[in-house]
Design an enzyme around this catalytic site. Structure first.
Site, PDB file in Angstrom:
ATOM      1  N   GLY A  33       1.042  -1.678  -0.420  1.00 20.55           N
ATOM      2  CA  GLY A  33      -0.225   0.215   0.028  1.00 20.55           C
ATOM      3  C   GLY A  33       0.422   1.500  -0.265  1.00 20.55           C
ATOM      4  N   VAL A  34       0.423   2.404   1.176  1.00 19.62           N
ATOM      5  CA  VAL A  34       1.062   3.559   0.696  1.00 19.62           C
ATOM      6  C   VAL A  34       2.496   3.240   1.636  1.00 19.62           C
ATOM      7  CG1 VAL A  34       0.319   3.917   3.218  1.00 19.62           C
ATOM      8  CG2 VAL A  34       0.750   6.156   0.810  1.00 19.62           C
ATOM      9  N   ASP A  35       2.649   2.501   2.362  1.00 20.54           N
ATOM     10  CA  ASP A  35       2.974   2.146   3.125  1.00 20.54           C
ATOM     11  C   ASP A  35       4.806   2.016   1.833  1.00 20.54           C
ATOM     12  OD1 ASP A  35       5.647   1.721   4.973  1.00 20.54           O
ATOM     13  OD2 ASP A  35       4.828  -0.438   6.094  1.00 20.54           O
ATOM     14  N   SER A 122      -4.924   2.990   7.901  1.00 21.02           N
ATOM     15  CA  SER A 122      -5.931   1.820   8.104  1.00 21.02           C
ATOM     16  C   SER A 122      -7.306   1.160   7.049  1.00 21.02           C
ATOM     17  CB  SER A 122      -6.449   2.002   9.228  1.00 21.02           C
ATOM     18  OG  SER A 122      -6.195   2.059  10.527  1.00 21.02           O
ATOM     19  N   GLY A 124      -7.207   0.731   3.836  1.00 15.15           N
ATOM     20  CA  GLY A 124      -6.179  -0.359   2.907  1.00 15.15           C
ATOM     21  C   GLY A 124      -6.844  -1.747   3.956  1.00 15.15           C
TER      22      GLY A 124
HETATM   23  P1  ADP Z   1      -3.648   0.498   6.180  1.00 13.73           P
HETATM   24  O1  ADP Z   1      -2.518  -1.136   6.400  1.00 13.73           O
HETATM   25  O2  ADP Z   1      -3.022   1.453   7.053  1.00 13.73           O
HETATM   26  O3  ADP Z   1      -4.690   0.200   5.990  1.00 13.73           O
HETATM   27  P2  ADP Z   1      -2.739   1.190   2.748  1.00 13.73           P
HETATM   28  O4  ADP Z   1      -1.510   1.363   3.079  1.00 13.73           O
HETATM   29  O5  ADP Z   1      -2.811  -0.347   3.270  1.00 13.73           O
HETATM   30  O6  ADP Z   1      -2.816   1.579   4.797  1.00 13.73           O
HETATM   31  O7  ADP Z   1      -4.295   2.048   2.925  1.00 13.73           O
HETATM   32  C1  ADP Z   1      -4.286   2.910   3.382  1.00 13.73           C
HETATM   33  C2  ADP Z   1      -5.416   3.603   2.330  1.00 13.73           C
HETATM   34  O8  ADP Z   1      -3.568   4.411   1.535  1.00 13.73           O
HETATM   35  C3  ADP Z   1      -5.636   2.973   1.409  1.00 13.73           C
HETATM   36  O9  ADP Z   1      -6.813   4.161   1.551  1.00 13.73           O
HETATM   37  C4  ADP Z   1      -5.036   3.243   0.023  1.00 13.73           C
HETATM   38  O10 ADP Z   1      -5.590   3.376  -1.219  1.00 13.73           O
HETATM   39  C5  ADP Z   1      -3.905   4.257   0.074  1.00 13.73           C
HETATM   40  N1  ADP Z   1      -3.200   4.549  -1.137  1.00 13.73           N
HETATM   41  C6  ADP Z   1      -2.160   2.977  -0.803  1.00 13.73           C
HETATM   42  N2  ADP Z   1      -0.806   3.967  -1.649  1.00 13.73           N
HETATM   43  C7  ADP Z   1      -0.955   5.437  -2.008  1.00 13.73           C
HETATM   44  C8  ADP Z   1      -0.649   6.335  -2.534  1.00 13.73           C
HETATM   45  N3  ADP Z   1       0.379   6.361  -3.388  1.00 13.73           N
HETATM   46  N4  ADP Z   1      -1.109   7.569  -1.790  1.00 13.73           N
HETATM   47  C9  ADP Z   1      -1.518   7.813  -1.356  1.00 13.73           C
HETATM   48  N5  ADP Z   1      -2.707   6.646  -1.180  1.00 13.73           N
HETATM   49  C10 ADP Z   1      -1.883   5.741  -0.920  1.00 13.73           C
END
Ligand code: ADP
Length: 180
Positions: A33-35, A122, A124
């Site tokens: 995901g965003v991480d 949280s 995603g």
């Molecule tokens: P978590 O494990 O906290 O749920 P995720 O990364 O899976 O974290 O998702 C958190 C949010 O970030 C989701 O809404 C996802 O769509 C969004 N996301 C994923 N990639 C990016 C990005 N490059 N920029 C902004 N938001 C993103």
């Protein structure tokens, strides 16, 4: 509603802000995901910085936040916060999500930063219902801003249309409220 809060749709890693908030996991060693996107854009220096924090402080529990340098990002720092995994709502998820937002704001302010961008923590892989999470994000941040005046600009960075519309609606509702 203060103009200090804005909704953007897109990739948080491209923003030119002081601080990008990462929805990390407790290991602080990267993930999906965003991480994953933040670590890819920042390069190996970010992982090294995270490893150092982990060595000094151990894992980052849900609701907590830590700050590191930002590697190749345009941002000056990354705040890694861990949101709750959604387990149905009876496991303090709301309080932990609120803590994640508030502790990130406090950490940014304590380090003298004034512009900060948040993803939808949280919502995603961790499975928090998007509408409920958006409400907590908006309420926690607007409440914080009424009591703290150092932060100048907060961005909610939404990846998908649904999340963008949820935040836009919430912020419009706040803007429509009578102020006097
Ligand atoms: P978590 O494990 O906290 O749920 P995720 O990364 O899976 O974290 O998702 C958190 C949010 O970030 C989701 O809404 C996802 O769509 C969004 N996301 C994923 N990639 C990016 C990005 N490059 N920029 C902004 N938001 C993103």
């Amino acid at each position: 509603m203060q103009p200090r809060v804005q909704v953007l749709q897109g990739d948080i890693t491209t923003l030119d802000v002081d601080v990008i908030v990462n929805a990390a996991n407790p290991s602080l060693l990267g993930g999906g995901g965003v991480d994953g996107a933040i670590h890819r854009a920042a390069g190996p220096a970010l992982l090294e910085a995270c490893k150092q924090v982990r060595q000094q402080q151990g894992e980052c529990p849900p609701g907590h936040a830590v700050i590191t340098t930002a590697g190749n990002l345009r941002a000056k720092a990354v705040i890694h916060t861990v949101g709750p995994v959604w387990r149905g709502g009876d496991e303090h998820e709301a309080r932990l999500l609120e803590d994640a937002y508030r502790n990130s704001l406090q950490l940014a302010e304590a380090n003298g930063y004034t512009t900060i961008a948040f993803p939808a923590i949280s919502t995603g892989v961790y499975g928090y219902p998007k509408a409920a999470a958006a409400e907590i994000a908006v309420n926690t941040i607007t409440d914080y801003l009424t009591r703290h005046h150092h932060l100048q600009q907060i961005y909610f960075v939404c990846y998908d249309d649904e999340t963008t519309h949820l935040y836009q609606r919430l912020l419009t509702q706040l803007g429509d409220e009578p102020t006097g």
